[in-house]
Write a protein that holds these residues in place. Structure first.
Motif, PDB file in Angstrom:
ATOM      1  N   LEU A 124       2.857   1.186   8.318  1.00  0.00           N
ATOM      2  CA  LEU A 124       2.880   0.861   6.803  1.00  0.00           C
ATOM      3  C   LEU A 124       2.744  -0.533   6.824  1.00  0.00           C
ATOM      4  O   LEU A 124       1.873  -1.234   6.025  1.00  0.00           O
ATOM      5  CB  LEU A 124       4.146   1.004   6.308  1.00  0.00           C
ATOM      6  N   ARG A 125       3.226  -1.615   7.709  1.00  0.00           N
ATOM      7  CA  ARG A 125       2.885  -3.030   7.835  1.00  0.00           C
ATOM      8  C   ARG A 125       1.436  -3.335   8.104  1.00  0.00           C
ATOM      9  O   ARG A 125       0.752  -3.931   7.635  1.00  0.00           O
ATOM     10  CB  ARG A 125       4.193  -3.483   8.858  1.00  0.00           C
ATOM     11  N   ALA A 126       1.147  -2.266   9.083  1.00  0.00           N
ATOM     12  CA  ALA A 126      -0.271  -2.634   9.633  1.00  0.00           C
ATOM     13  C   ALA A 126      -1.282  -2.158   8.590  1.00  0.00           C
ATOM     14  O   ALA A 126      -2.290  -3.066   8.230  1.00  0.00           O
ATOM     15  CB  ALA A 126      -0.520  -1.649  10.641  1.00  0.00           C
ATOM     16  N   LEU A 127      -0.976  -1.322   7.645  1.00  0.00           N
ATOM     17  CA  LEU A 127      -1.909  -0.824   6.702  1.00  0.00           C
ATOM     18  C   LEU A 127      -1.806  -1.837   5.461  1.00  0.00           C
ATOM     19  O   LEU A 127      -2.923  -2.006   4.944  1.00  0.00           O
ATOM     20  CB  LEU A 127      -1.208   0.642   6.164  1.00  0.00           C
ATOM     21  N   SER A 128      -0.645  -2.550   5.368  1.00  0.00           N
ATOM     22  CA  SER A 128      -0.606  -3.669   4.330  1.00  0.00           C
ATOM     23  C   SER A 128      -1.445  -4.630   4.895  1.00  0.00           C
ATOM     24  O   SER A 128      -2.365  -5.585   4.033  1.00  0.00           O
ATOM     25  CB  SER A 128       0.802  -4.049   4.200  1.00  0.00           C
ATOM     26  N   LYS A 165       4.488  10.824  10.541  1.00  0.00           N
ATOM     27  CA  LYS A 165       3.525  11.593  11.304  1.00  0.00           C
ATOM     28  C   LYS A 165       4.272  12.442  12.444  1.00  0.00           C
ATOM     29  O   LYS A 165       5.376  11.770  13.000  1.00  0.00           O
ATOM     30  CB  LYS A 165       2.368  10.808  11.963  1.00  0.00           C
ATOM     31  N   ALA A 166       3.779  13.490  12.800  1.00  0.00           N
ATOM     32  CA  ALA A 166       4.396  14.276  13.883  1.00  0.00           C
ATOM     33  C   ALA A 166       4.652  13.553  15.226  1.00  0.00           C
ATOM     34  O   ALA A 166       5.589  13.807  16.012  1.00  0.00           O
ATOM     35  CB  ALA A 166       3.899  15.786  13.988  1.00  0.00           C
ATOM     36  N   SER A 167       3.644  12.752  15.382  1.00  0.00           N
ATOM     37  CA  SER A 167       3.552  11.970  16.786  1.00  0.00           C
ATOM     38  C   SER A 167       4.265  10.653  16.614  1.00  0.00           C
ATOM     39  O   SER A 167       4.508   9.947  17.641  1.00  0.00           O
ATOM     40  CB  SER A 167       2.154  11.772  17.155  1.00  0.00           C
ATOM     41  N   ASP A 168       4.974  10.302  15.644  1.00  0.00           N
ATOM     42  CA  ASP A 168       6.010   9.218  15.362  1.00  0.00           C
ATOM     43  C   ASP A 168       6.835   8.924  16.600  1.00  0.00           C
ATOM     44  O   ASP A 168       7.515  10.073  16.784  1.00  0.00           O
ATOM     45  CB  ASP A 168       6.514   8.893  14.110  1.00  0.00           C
ATOM     46  N   VAL A 169       6.832   7.724  16.977  1.00  0.00           N
ATOM     47  CA  VAL A 169       7.771   7.403  17.893  1.00  0.00           C
ATOM     48  C   VAL A 169       8.724   6.172  17.344  1.00  0.00           C
ATOM     49  O   VAL A 169       8.227   5.114  17.184  1.00  0.00           O
ATOM     50  CB  VAL A 169       7.350   7.014  19.366  1.00  0.00           C
ATOM     51  N   GLY A 170      10.099   6.475  17.146  1.00  0.00           N
ATOM     52  CA  GLY A 170      10.887   5.423  16.791  1.00  0.00           C
ATOM     53  C   GLY A 170      10.546   5.070  15.357  1.00  0.00           C
ATOM     54  O   GLY A 170      10.448   5.707  14.606  1.00  0.00           O
ATOM     55  N   ASP A 171      10.414   3.576  15.029  1.00  0.00           N
ATOM     56  CA  ASP A 171      10.111   3.105  13.927  1.00  0.00           C
ATOM     57  C   ASP A 171       8.749   3.150  13.670  1.00  0.00           C
ATOM     58  O   ASP A 171       8.230   2.256  12.777  1.00  0.00           O
ATOM     59  CB  ASP A 171      10.932   1.688  13.599  1.00  0.00           C
ATOM     60  N   GLU A 172       7.791   3.897  14.257  1.00  0.00           N
ATOM     61  CA  GLU A 172       6.424   3.818  13.959  1.00  0.00           C
ATOM     62  C   GLU A 172       5.782   3.900  12.568  1.00  0.00           C
ATOM     63  O   GLU A 172       4.860   3.127  12.218  1.00  0.00           O
ATOM     64  CB  GLU A 172       5.809   5.023  15.008  1.00  0.00           C
ATOM     65  N   GLN A 173       6.543   4.726  11.825  1.00  0.00           N
ATOM     66  CA  GLN A 173       6.219   4.872  10.412  1.00  0.00           C
ATOM     67  C   GLN A 173       6.217   3.392   9.822  1.00  0.00           C
ATOM     68  O   GLN A 173       5.113   3.055   9.039  1.00  0.00           O
ATOM     69  CB  GLN A 173       7.177   5.853   9.470  1.00  0.00           C
ATOM     70  N   GLU A 174       7.312   2.719  10.001  1.00  0.00           N
ATOM     71  CA  GLU A 174       7.319   1.454   9.274  1.00  0.00           C
ATOM     72  C   GLU A 174       6.239   0.331   9.976  1.00  0.00           C
ATOM     73  O   GLU A 174       5.661  -0.391   9.071  1.00  0.00           O
ATOM     74  CB  GLU A 174       8.657   0.899   9.476  1.00  0.00           C
ATOM     75  N   ARG A 175       5.990   0.510  11.015  1.00  0.00           N
ATOM     76  CA  ARG A 175       5.005  -0.243  11.859  1.00  0.00           C
ATOM     77  C   ARG A 175       3.716   0.154  11.143  1.00  0.00           C
ATOM     78  O   ARG A 175       2.767  -0.821  11.024  1.00  0.00           O
ATOM     79  CB  ARG A 175       5.019   0.012  13.353  1.00  0.00           C
ATOM     80  N   VAL A 223       0.763  -0.989   0.022  1.00  0.00           N
ATOM     81  CA  VAL A 223      -0.052   0.066  -0.163  1.00  0.00           C
ATOM     82  C   VAL A 223       0.966   1.081   0.014  1.00  0.00           C
ATOM     83  O   VAL A 223       2.009   1.181   0.344  1.00  0.00           O
ATOM     84  CB  VAL A 223      -0.878  -0.128   1.198  1.00  0.00           C
ATOM     85  N   LEU A 224       0.347   2.327  -0.437  1.00  0.00           N
ATOM     86  CA  LEU A 224       1.031   3.665  -0.257  1.00  0.00           C
ATOM     87  C   LEU A 224       1.613   4.168   1.251  1.00  0.00           C
ATOM     88  O   LEU A 224       0.468   3.969   1.902  1.00  0.00           O
ATOM     89  CB  LEU A 224       0.203   4.648  -1.219  1.00  0.00           C
ATOM     90  N   ASP A 225       2.729   4.569   1.290  1.00  0.00           N
ATOM     91  CA  ASP A 225       3.017   4.915   2.500  1.00  0.00           C
ATOM     92  C   ASP A 225       2.507   6.324   2.703  1.00  0.00           C
ATOM     93  O   ASP A 225       2.865   7.160   1.979  1.00  0.00           O
ATOM     94  CB  ASP A 225       4.415   4.729   2.585  1.00  0.00           C
ATOM     95  N   PRO A 226       1.634   6.580   3.725  1.00  0.00           N
ATOM     96  CA  PRO A 226       1.071   7.898   3.792  1.00  0.00           C
ATOM     97  C   PRO A 226       2.453   8.923   4.409  1.00  0.00           C
ATOM     98  O   PRO A 226       2.148   9.939   4.516  1.00  0.00           O
ATOM     99  CB  PRO A 226       0.128   7.725   4.873  1.00  0.00           C
ATOM    100  N   GLY A 227       3.418   8.266   4.725  1.00  0.00           N
ATOM    101  CA  GLY A 227       4.565   9.047   5.361  1.00  0.00           C
ATOM    102  C   GLY A 227       4.595   9.406   6.676  1.00  0.00           C
ATOM    103  O   GLY A 227       3.826   8.833   7.467  1.00  0.00           O
TER     104      GLY A 227
END
Length: 219
Positions: free
Chosen positions: A39-43, A27-37, A21-25
């Motif tokens: 993206l995996r959850a959205l997949s 977020k200001a509230s991300d902590v650590g590797d939350e963006q990768e997590r 799925v497309l990575d929404p990029g």
């Protein structure tokens, strides 16, 4: 099957078909590797949606097949409504083909002996009905007619059983009338004996009765 088993199967189906799925990029509230997590959850979410659709389609097919088999075994729309808790109109709308099956099954159920008798009579006089042209096609149809009669006699014997496909005999009987008997009648030539003429006339009458009784207008 328990609910947990169903959940497990759906989860396995979703896991077996990973999607991107497309990575929404970030977020200001991300902590650590939350963006990768995320993206995996959205997949997984996309895969779960796909699995949900496939499971729903499979369940609908199974339900339709079970409804059709029930009607081939003599159930009416009222019987289906008693199971679903909905109206006959709802069943007719969801499975519109069941009305046709019901009419065919009802007529067949009242004419098993008539069908086998007239089909057998027609087959026994086939040599005197063979056309001058297309004889090979006619001969093949007669062979199939005789095989269908033999199967019908076996299927409707007193102790006949078919646990794997209990409605198969009704489908086969319908095919015997609607396809094979019709084909023999249409391919037959001019009768060469009075007996052959009587057999052809009688079989044509059975087929005409079937067509009238199973049509929506004749019901």
């Amino acid at each position: 099957m328990a609910g947990d088993d169903v959940d497990r199967l759906v989860r396995q189906l979703a896991d077996a078909t990973p999607v991107e799925v497309l990575d929404p990029g970030p977020k200001a509230s991300d902590v650590g590797d939350e963006q990768e997590r995320r993206l995996r959850a959205l997949s997984r979410f996309r895969a779960a949606l796909d699995a949900e659709e496939r499971v729903a389609e499979a369940a609908m097919r199974q339900t339709a097949e079970a409804a059709e088999e029930s009607v081939w075994l003599g159930a009416s729309l009222a019987d289906l409504s008693a199971v679903t808790g909905r109206t006959r109109q709802a069943a007719r709308k969801r499975w519109p083909e069941l009305g046709d099956i019901y009419r065919r099954r009802k007529w067949l159920g009242n004419h098993v002996e008539d069908i086998t008798y007239m089909a057998g009579l027609l087959a026994s006089h086939a040599d005197d009905l063979a056309p001058r042209r297309g004889r090979g096609t006619f001969t093949e149809l007669v062979r199939r007619l005789r095989e269908g009669i033999e199967r019908c006699e076996a299927d409707f014997a007193d102790r006949a059983q078919d646990d794997e496909s209990p409605a198969a005999r009704w489908r086969a009987l319908d095919d015997l009338v609607n396809v094979t008997l019709r084909g023999v009648i249409e391919a037959a030539g001019e009768p060469r004996t009075p007996e052959a003429g009587f057999a052809l006339h009688g079989a044509t009458g059975v087929l005409g009765y079937y067509d009238h009784a199973t049509s929506a207008e004749g019901a």
